[in-house]
Design a protein around this motif. Structure first.
Motif, PDB file in Angstrom:
ATOM      1  N   ILE A  20       4.017   5.667  -5.546  1.00  0.00           N
ATOM      2  CA  ILE A  20       4.031   5.645  -7.005  1.00  0.00           C
ATOM      3  C   ILE A  20       2.916   6.527  -7.552  1.00  0.00           C
ATOM      4  O   ILE A  20       3.110   7.277  -8.511  1.00  0.00           O
ATOM      5  CB  ILE A  20       3.891   4.200  -7.533  1.00  0.00           C
ATOM      6  N   SER A  21       1.762   6.453  -6.931  1.00  0.00           N
ATOM      7  CA  SER A  21       0.641   7.253  -7.432  1.00  0.00           C
ATOM      8  C   SER A  21       0.896   8.735  -7.197  1.00  0.00           C
ATOM      9  O   SER A  21       0.225   9.591  -7.740  1.00  0.00           O
ATOM     10  CB  SER A  21      -0.665   6.826  -6.763  1.00  0.00           C
ATOM     11  N   ARG A  22       1.859   9.006  -6.362  1.00  0.00           N
ATOM     12  CA  ARG A  22       2.265  10.387  -6.112  1.00  0.00           C
ATOM     13  C   ARG A  22       3.298  10.848  -7.115  1.00  0.00           C
ATOM     14  O   ARG A  22       3.936  11.888  -6.933  1.00  0.00           O
ATOM     15  CB  ARG A  22       2.882  10.443  -4.708  1.00  0.00           C
ATOM     16  N   ASN A  23       3.527  10.026  -8.127  1.00  0.00           N
ATOM     17  CA  ASN A  23       4.478  10.383  -9.181  1.00  0.00           C
ATOM     18  C   ASN A  23       5.890  10.669  -8.697  1.00  0.00           C
ATOM     19  O   ASN A  23       6.547  11.578  -9.227  1.00  0.00           O
ATOM     20  CB  ASN A  23       3.986  11.610  -9.942  1.00  0.00           C
ATOM     21  N   GLU A  52       0.828  -1.201   0.000  1.00  0.00           N
ATOM     22  CA  GLU A  52       0.000   0.000   0.000  1.00  0.00           C
ATOM     23  C   GLU A  52       0.870   1.261   0.000  1.00  0.00           C
ATOM     24  O   GLU A  52       0.600   2.217  -0.723  1.00  0.00           O
ATOM     25  CB  GLU A  52      -0.814  -0.063   1.285  1.00  0.00           C
ATOM     26  N   GLY A  53       1.897   1.231   0.803  1.00  0.00           N
ATOM     27  CA  GLY A  53       2.790   2.387   0.872  1.00  0.00           C
ATOM     28  C   GLY A  53       3.475   2.647  -0.455  1.00  0.00           C
ATOM     29  O   GLY A  53       3.577   3.787  -0.913  1.00  0.00           O
ATOM     30  N   ASP A  63       2.399   1.709  -3.426  1.00  0.00           N
ATOM     31  CA  ASP A  63       1.368   2.199  -4.353  1.00  0.00           C
ATOM     32  C   ASP A  63       1.137   3.685  -4.156  1.00  0.00           C
ATOM     33  O   ASP A  63       1.034   4.451  -5.108  1.00  0.00           O
ATOM     34  CB  ASP A  63       0.038   1.476  -4.091  1.00  0.00           C
ATOM     35  N   PHE A  64       1.043   4.030  -2.918  1.00  0.00           N
ATOM     36  CA  PHE A  64       0.796   5.415  -2.552  1.00  0.00           C
ATOM     37  C   PHE A  64       1.874   6.324  -3.127  1.00  0.00           C
ATOM     38  O   PHE A  64       1.602   7.328  -3.771  1.00  0.00           O
ATOM     39  CB  PHE A  64       0.767   5.490  -1.027  1.00  0.00           C
TER      40      PHE A  64
END
Lengths: 332, 332
Positions: B112-115, B106-107, B109-110
């Motif tokens: 990565i989704s934050r670019n 989850e961390g 992903d978080f």
DNA sequence: CTGTTAGCGCTTTCAA
DNA sequence: TTGAAAGCGCTAACAG
């Protein structure tokens, strides 16, 4: 990476509709929502947070400035802030100020230029004047372990005076009357307030504060050593020592032991902060709990409430310290 | 906030030219550059980093995942990473994984989704398989305190085997032959490697490893206590104890003292990591230095070199532990 | 409830 | 060396 366009065309709806289901704020019919969601998962779509930020003028990030990244105090503080914010889908950008004026300024600039939605800072080098001016900017700033009267609503702080009082009282209650004091740096409000509380406890019990038994330390191990050394070379009589934080208490303990003291029989010591290691040192340190983790939580809640409009959050700005009784004080 | 448009019109040049001076990469005539710079400072212009990111597809942020925000180990690690990156104008987005598989996923992903442009992670719960797969994504990932053969170029690691060896040898050199061992969790490679080194030292000195004197701890204070307790209730004979990290050593010390041991005379203890507090506990802990701060620096350099094309950076992936001699081992 | 249409502030070809 | 113009991927009026 799929974009919102691809999703919209695959789902056969407009851009705006996709945006709506992403931000599930406005009403979208269940049927449409479902179609869009299917399209999103089929494409493995994930919104680009940068584009969201640019368009919405919100970055969902909050900047944190601490003095140091290591050290139990800041560790707890950051952990408290991060866990709360992360649960709300916000992220933290962390930087350091090293307790120095210039580096704190620089750190804040850095964070602001990063378009943080808000800042949570622990400042030690900046003047109140500068801080107040800073607060007039467009980025809301919240202050940890600090109280600035003009900005009280933005501060989360500990009742240091009470802490100082409790520490002295713990010693007095065990029969000590000759109490030495190693303070933190004088320019720090925390140091001052703890000392004020200390003096209040003394005078309430008709004990005089002895200037000879006062030393200004640095909140580090070395300060504890230096202070005790000074008291010892001056051959002053005292049975107890309060250190304005645990690190100094630890340093003082080491020094005391190296100089033949049996602890706590020959010298009682009390610390302040209740950092994790205070229970590991020997003898286990009696200290004053400083609920930094909780204060971090609260600072995060403050941001969530004021900046992200989250509802039903109860804020309290002031925290109370508490005595943690362990083994470093002897009954006299 | 002034935008690039205002600067360009005030300076009487085009957008593109302003952009060029901001990124001072392409050639702009000195005269033009000067005009633009004056306009910028007159307007107090600061580029909007979000817009820069969207247009350039670079965020100048690197994501950090650690198990915990507090604790001396991660504190040092983050400090090492941050100081290096910050000096290069990059910022760190920090999040936690709590050593659990799901939360680590989850961390990441978080982040990565934050670019983030890159990730530096300390993983403990994820399988190598998952990690290798992750590395195929578009965000480069670097690993702290870990070695994955397929991804060695992305790893910064400690020679734990050598550390285990050095610890045992320190004891053996002081005449100890009956040595108990409290390990970290078996599933962690660090634990395994330290134990392997330990056994090598033993066999090099013709000492047998005694399974009875082995306990699997948790890398926390409690593990040290539990391990020592087990050895004691079994009434086993041993003069020395190696703990696979300092926290457990501290726990074991406390337990030993509570059970009447004089330290180090009755029991020699050695730790691992050389966390800051290891010199504050009593007796001062002899331990194996784990240069996490330096490793953090190096991880940051790795990112600077590979992701941000910074030149002249020498990378070394492997770090060596070293014995730190203090007071917790008695000469036999 | 849904679609159209401007931007958000900057970088980056491509031409000049 | 400089400028024009097309996006980057999304949000948010506004209209329907």
């Amino acid at each position: 990476m799929a974009t919102i366009y691809e999703v919209s065309s695959l789902a056969g709806v407009s851009l705006a509709t996709v945006s709506r289901v992403i931000n599930n704020n406005t009403r979208v019919s269940d049927k449409t929502r479902k179609k869009v969601e299917e399209a999103m998962s089929e494409l493995g779509y994930r919104p680009n947070s940068i584009a969201q930020s640019l368009a919405s003028n919100r970055t969902n990030s909050v900047g944190i400035l601490v003095s140091e990244l290591h050290g139990p105090f800041f560790g707890q503080m950051m952990a408290g802030i991060e866990s709360e914010l992360r649960a709300a889908g916000k992220h933290v950008i962390i930087t350091t100020g090293h307790s120095e004026e210039d580096r704190e300024k620089e750190g804040i600039d850095f964070l602001i230029s990063r378009n943080c939605d808000a800042l949570i800072v622990h400042l030690e080098g900046l003047t109140d004047e500068y801080i107040i001016n800073l607060s007039k900017g467009s980025t809301p700033i919240y202050f940890m372990s600090k109280i600035i009267p003009e900005l009280e609503e933005n501060c989360i702080y500990l009742d240091n005076e009470l802490g100082g009082y409790l520490a002295a009282k713990a010693l007095i209650d065990k029969g000590h009357t000759q109490i030495a004091y190693i303070s933190g740096p004088k320019f720090k409000p925390d140091s001052k307030d703890r000392l004020i509380g200390h003096k209040r406890a003394l005078s309430e019990h008709n004990l005089a504060f002895n200037d000879e038994l006062y030393f200004e330390g640095d909140f580090k191990e070395t300060g504890g050593k230096a202070g005790l050394k000074q008291f010892l070379t001056k051959k002053l009589a005292f049975t107890a020592l309060v250190c304005a934080n645990d690190e100094m208490a630890s340093g003082a303990m080491t020094y005391a032991r190296e100089h033949g003291f049996a602890l706590p029989q020959d010298l009682s010591i009390i610390g302040f902060d209740n950092i994790i290691f205070s229970r590991h040192i020997y003898p286990k340190l009696t200290t004053i709990d400083n609920p930094v983790y909780d204060m971090g939580h609260m600072a995060a809640k403050l941001v969530l409430k004021n900046v992200y409009q989250q509802k039903n959050l109860t804020i309290n700005h002031s925290f109370e310290p508490a005595l943690i009784n362990r083994d470093s004080i002897a009954q006299l």
